[in-house]
Scaffold this motif. Structure first.
Motif: not given
Lengths: 338, 793
Positions: B607-619
């Motif tokens: 898997p790739s490292s988390l990036d800010i879009h993972d956080l935005l997806g959660v929000l």
């Protein structure tokens, strides 16, 4: 004509028997039964059949068509079945599933919620109060003597303006009664703070669950029934509960509640789980003075209060041996409560 | 407080009570039993006669011991701290000892590495005589082998007396309480309240009381005493409760304290010059106490002084120079009453605590002072001979005795909720030493804790016990409060986050000054963090103004322990002060994500490292429709304001972004760390709206795709804003389905990126004609080109 039909049928059935895919099968259907198919062409010869033979030949023609159609259908079904079977060939259910993310609520939240859900079924509503408290709400109103050791700077966190971090959630009792006249039936889960060094059994910030019921004619018997029911709901109906006389400034009479703990490999022992008692008349008097009415000092008004450590409930419920595990937030620990 | 069973038996016949039964009796009297030192049976004194190395084990020895039976016993032992000839405790086969965690185990005959061992020689900690010990317990010389250890060390209860019961801070006090509860007579009591010794009023040539902290003071002179070690009976009594015997005079005062609960003090009369004065200390006056320490005093500290200076700190501790020593011949015996508040203030301020201050702080019984003096004089004359003055010098007045308390028996029944008869109530109160009178119940002078009717109800409830009281289930319907609504919201949000892989944290609300730097919570202008006046240490001296500092510390600790993939959330209270100093408490909610973007699995590549879009997806999942508005911030990279709604009405819920790598390194954190913090109440108000049904579309939609090139630096948000601003009625939704950028410049110019959108058109009342869709679509694309200068592919 009959011989010709026999030949077509035989040729068709042989061809169907050897075909191996849908496309080949469709080609055969078109080759024999289609507009330009062999059987369709042969059926055109019906025109030249003598009248007396028409019935026989017609019948033969139908039989041949049915035989070829049936063979095509049977073969078609066989091919679908073979394809279905091939689709799942070689699956290995022992290969692990594709992993989904797994999270969990904190054990303190879980045990607190269990307690809250039980008490809500018993008709308690939630209440809150500030964690930065006045000395009056935390001590004076709770009938704590002016020189009580708990007020010491060695035991309690203070701020420059004289306020303090509440040392128990009992201050929510006062906050609630100031705003709400009887009946008051509330629970207040929340943080409390004491100036203790952190070790296996002490936290400087810990969690308590407070309960208060003030109404007409509330008795010690009501307190006993309430807490016995609660602890049996939380720890199982065989749970043994005992009430030991104790002393708290804000209740009279006061008791400590013990549960009999049966840990595997150890002798069963009583462990302290909660403090409780009948709200001291001095507390109701303080509330009345603050409210400037007699809602809590009127004839027949009485109440009980109880408080327990949520951290301790979690330790008992989940067998956690060290309080520090509850604040370290190690995912190897947290993951056990998924 | 250590309480010896043997000593209690001086006052109550407990011969028919087992240790367990006494434990229960004390417990249900409201006296907490914190521990019992109880020597088990089959534990005897043994003498080591011989010790030789074990043939097959370096660390073991084979001993022959004398257990008093006449036959030598062989014991295999691992300890090294004894010598042949030493006396040690020996557990014989069948002896029940307590193992680790309180688990009982029985001593059995057995073999250790092939050599028979017929018992166990014990360490003090193994038989409950010490918390910790190193090696075997070596007993004093002169004991007879075979003597049961229980005779040498009778059971001792470690009792915790609640602060309302100073009358139980002695053997007589505990015995009196227990005797009342079981209906047994109290033995060996002297009438302490009514001293047999005649009194004389002390004038200023003897003692003067110059402070309110001492309303009552007695003094008696004893001449010609011979100070010597105490006899065995007295040494043994003190020893059994952990007190070191000193000499006959001091031991008698200690004995009386633990017998009656009344502290006394003996001065060496030769070291007292002139009359005694009980006064407050002067500012800065110093005093060298018995413990060898010098204390600096202040007004408010009560002292006993003579012409030369301070002799004792009133009710707390005597002085080093005026105490009784081997050369003392004349003594002055003080028995007084000091006020609790003053003694408590002094002993706490000086951090000087003694058995005496403990009792005066909680409330001694002034009416016992003369009796306690009598008892001490009797024993001093007995043990140290000498002669006492005829009279007891008394200064001051006894404080008023507790007033009688009126009690309505219906009130008792009303509070307890059980039908308790008048006779039972009377009998309980009488057994506790109260007398019924016209004015109500007259209290014994030692019960300072019962001034109100409710206190007498407590006595009745305590004696009856809750076992006998029925369990009732009175209840009320409870309407939900605002707190209920927030609680439910938090629990629902927590469950949702747990379901998408987040672990809830509970971090400390007290943080360090250094951690304040990690606070990203949006606080109003001028708000500041709140510092404790008396923190425990400088790691925990501020109340957290936001949750994130705690989550970062938790992430660092987890990484240190090898936990790399972290998704954390925490909810809870945060604290700030207004410029005027008022405290504000808010409920916050924070997220932290670091590590891999999804769990590792055999079926997919790493898997790739988390990036800010993972956080935005959660929000977006927890707060549908949320917008992230880029803002300038030093605290984060890619900092966004989390907003719901648009324009001026937008609710600003909090902040999200990436922890700057420099700060991450400072904190010891590895990899990209995504963070967000929001105001929970605002979040609740914004997304906790009532749900409403929207009718489903009746007619089919029509989609058109388009792809175009824009400058690679153009934020996609600009395109989103363009579509959001369009008035096209038929446009139902816009979906970005591809972003392509080729840094090599082969497939696209390197300074461009391609965006592909799917636009959905629908009319609510009819099926759209193809031509209508084309017209609307072309119009939008033309506007898009004009507005953002895009190149359609």
């Amino acid at each position: 004509m009959i011989e010709e039909l026999d030949a077509i049928q035989s040729e068709a059935l042989n061809a169907v028997a050897t075909v191996t895919d849908d496309a080949g099968l469709e080609a055969l259907r078109i080759g024999f039964l289609g507009k330009k198919g062999k059987l369709t062409a042969a059926s055109a010869g019906m025109r030249d059949v003598p009248k007396e033979q028409k019935k026989n030949v017609g019948q033969k023609l139908n039989e041949t068509r049915q035989a070829i159609t049936a063979a095509l259908e049977t073969k078609g079904a066989e091919l679908i079945a073979a394809k279905d079977a091939a689709q799942f060939e070689g699956i290995d259910p022992t290969l692990p599933g594709r992993t989904l993310p797994k999270g969990a609520q904190h054990p303190l939240t879980l045990v607190q919620d269990e307690a809250v859900q039980i008490l809500r079924r018993m008709g308690f509503a939630l209440a809150e109060g500030p964690e930065i408290e006045t000395e009056w709400h935390c001590f004076d109103a709770l009938n704590t003597p002016a020189d009580h050791p708990a007020r010491n700077e060695s035991d309690t966190f203070y701020f420059e303006n004289g306020k303090l971090l509440r040392t128990h959630t009992s201050s929510v009792q006062i906050r609630t009664m100031e705003k709400q006249a009887p009946p008051v039936r509330i629970i207040a889960p929340g943080s409390a703070f004491r100036r203790d060094e952190i070790d296996a059994t002490h936290l400087s910030a810990f969690h308590q669950l407070e309960g208060l019921y003030v109404d007409t004619g509330v008795t010690l018997a009501d307190l006993k029934g309430t807490l016995e029911f609660f602890f049996r709901e939380l720890f199982g109906e065989d749970t043994e509960v005992r009430f030991r006389p104790h002393f708290f400034p804000f209740t009279e009479p006061s008791f400590e509640v013990d549960l009999k703990l049966h840990a595997t490999g150890q002798a069963a022992k009583w462990i302290e789980i909660a403090g409780c008692g009948m709200v001291d008349p001095a507390v109701l008097q303080s509330v009345s003075e603050s409210r400037k009415d007699d809602a809590f000092t009127a004839d027949g008004i009485s109440g009980f209060a109880f408080g327990m450590g949520i951290d301790r409930l979690a330790m008992i419920k989940y067998g956690v041996p060290d309080l520090r595990l509850l604040i370290e937030n190690d995912v190897r620990f947290l993951g056990q409560f998924a | 407080m250590n309480t010896s069973l043997k000593w209690l038996r001086d006052h109550v016949d407990f011969s028919d009570f087992s240790i367990e039964k006494l434990d229960e009796l004390l417990t249900f009297a409201g006296i907490e039993v914190e521990g019992i030192r109880n020597i088990p049976d089959k534990l005897v004194v043994a003498k080591v006669l011989e010790s030789v190395p074990h043939p097959d084990a370096d660390k073991l020895s084979v001993c022959q011991v004398d257990d008093g039976s006449g036959t030598n016993r062989q014991i295999v032992c691992g300890a090294k701290n004894y010598q042949v000839g030493d006396l040690v405790p020996l557990a014989l086969p069948g002896c029940q000892l307590e193992g680790e965690g309180g688990k009982p185990f029985e001593i059995k005959e057995g073999k250790l590495r092939g050599v028979p061992s017929l018992g166990m020689m014990c360490a003090a900690s193994e038989i409950g005589l010490a918390k910790e010990s190193d090696g075997l317990m070596i007993l004093p010389e002169g004991l007879t082998p075979g003597t049961p250890m229980a005779e040498l060390y009778p059971a001792v209860f470690e009792l915790e007396i609640t602060p309302n019961r100073p009358d139980c801070l002695s053997h007589l006090g505990v015995a009196r309480e227990l005797a009342a509860l079981v209906g047994k007579p109290l033995l060996g009591v002297y009438d302490h309240t009514d001293s047999a010794t005649p009194t004389s009023v002390a004038d200023e040539s003897i003692v003067s009381l110059q402070t309110e902290m001492c309303p009552f003071y007695t003094l008696r002179r004893i001449k010609g005493v011979k100070v010597a070690p105490s006899p065995a009976w007295l040494q043994e009594k003190l020893d059994s409760i952990g007190l070191r015997p000193i000499n006959n005079v001091v031991d008698v005062t200690n004995y009386v304290l633990h017998e009656m609960g009344h502290p006394l003090h003996a001065f060496d009369a030769a070291k007292v010059t002139g009359p005694l004065r009980v006064r407050e200390a002067a500012e800065g006056e110093t005093f060298k106490a018995l413990d060898g320490e010098t204390y600096t005093l202040e007004p408010g500290d009560g002292v006993i002084a003579d012409d030369q200076g301070i002799l004792a700190l009133a009710g707390v501790m005597g002085g080093e120079d005026s105490g009784v020593t081997e050369s003392t011949t004349d003594i002055l015996l003080e028995s007084a009453y000091f006020c609790p508040t003053a003694v408590r203030r002094t002993s706490r301020r000086l951090n000087l605590h003694s058995d005496s201050s403990y009792r005066f702080e909680r409330g001694a019984d002034a009416y016992q002072a003369a009796g306690a003096s009598d008892l001490a004089v009797k024993h001093i004359l007995d043990l140290a001979s000498g002669s006492a003055e005829e009279t007891l010098h008394v200064a001051g007045e006894l404080p008023a005795a507790p007033a009688a308390v009126a009690l309505d028996n219906d009130y008792v029944r009303q509070v307890i909720g059980a039908p308790i008869s008048d006779e039972r109530i009377s009998s309980i109160l009488t057994s506790l030493g109260m007398k019924d009178s016209q004015k109500g119940w007259v209290l014994p002078t030692f019960r300072v804790d019962l001034p109100r009717a409710i206190d007498l109800v407590e006595e009745v409830a305590r004696v009856i016990g809750l076992d006998e009281i029925p369990a009732e289930t009175k209840a009320r319907f409870a309407p939900a409060s605002k707190s209920d609504a927030s609680y439910d919201f938090c629990m629902q949000l927590g469950r949702q986050l747990a379901a998408i892989g987040f672990h809830e944290n509970r971090t400390l609300k007290l943080i360090s000054e250094a951690q304040l730097a990690d606070n990203i919570a949006v606080n109003h202008r001028g708000m500041s963090p709140i510092r404790l006046k008396n923190p425990l240490n400088d790691e925990q001296d501020y109340l957290r103004p936001g949750i994130l500092p705690g989550l970062l510390a938790s992430a660092e600790r987890n990484q240190r322990f090898g936990n790399r993939d972290l998704r954390f959330y925490e909810m809870g209270r945060v604290f700030t002060a207004t410029p005027k100093g008022g405290e504000v408490e808010n409920e916050h909610f924070a997220l932290l994500m670091t590590g891999a973007s999804r769990p590792r699995n055999w079926a997919a590549k790493e898997p790739s490292s988390l990036d800010i879009h993972d956080l935005l997806g959660v929000l977006d999942a927890i707060c549908p429709g949320v917008a992230l508005v880029p803002i300038e911030s030093d605290a984060m990279i890619g900092a966004c304001s989390i907003e719901l709604g648009t324009g001026k009405k937008a609710a600003k819920l909090g902040m999200a972004g990436i922890l700057p790598p420099a700060r991450a390194r400072e904190l010891g954190l590895d990899g990209v760390v995504l963070v967000a913090e929001m105001n929970l109440k605002k979040l609740q108000t914004s997304i906790g709206q009532t749900r409403r049904f929207t009718p489903l579309p009746k007619f089919p939609a029509s989609s058109r795709d388009t792809a175009f090139l824009v400058d690679s630096g153009l934020p996609v948000g600009r395109v989103s804003e363009f579509f959001a601003a369009q008035q096209e009625q038929l446009l139902e939704s816009v979906e970005l389905f591809d972003v392509f950028h080729d840094p090599s410049g082969e497939k696209l110019p390197a300074d461009k990126k391609s965006l592909a959108y799917s636009l959905t058109y629908r009319h609510p009342d009819r099926t759209l004609e193809s031509a209508e869709v084309e017209t609307a679509h072309e119009k939008l694309l033309t506007a898009l080109k004009q507005s953002l200068n895009v190149d359609f592919r």
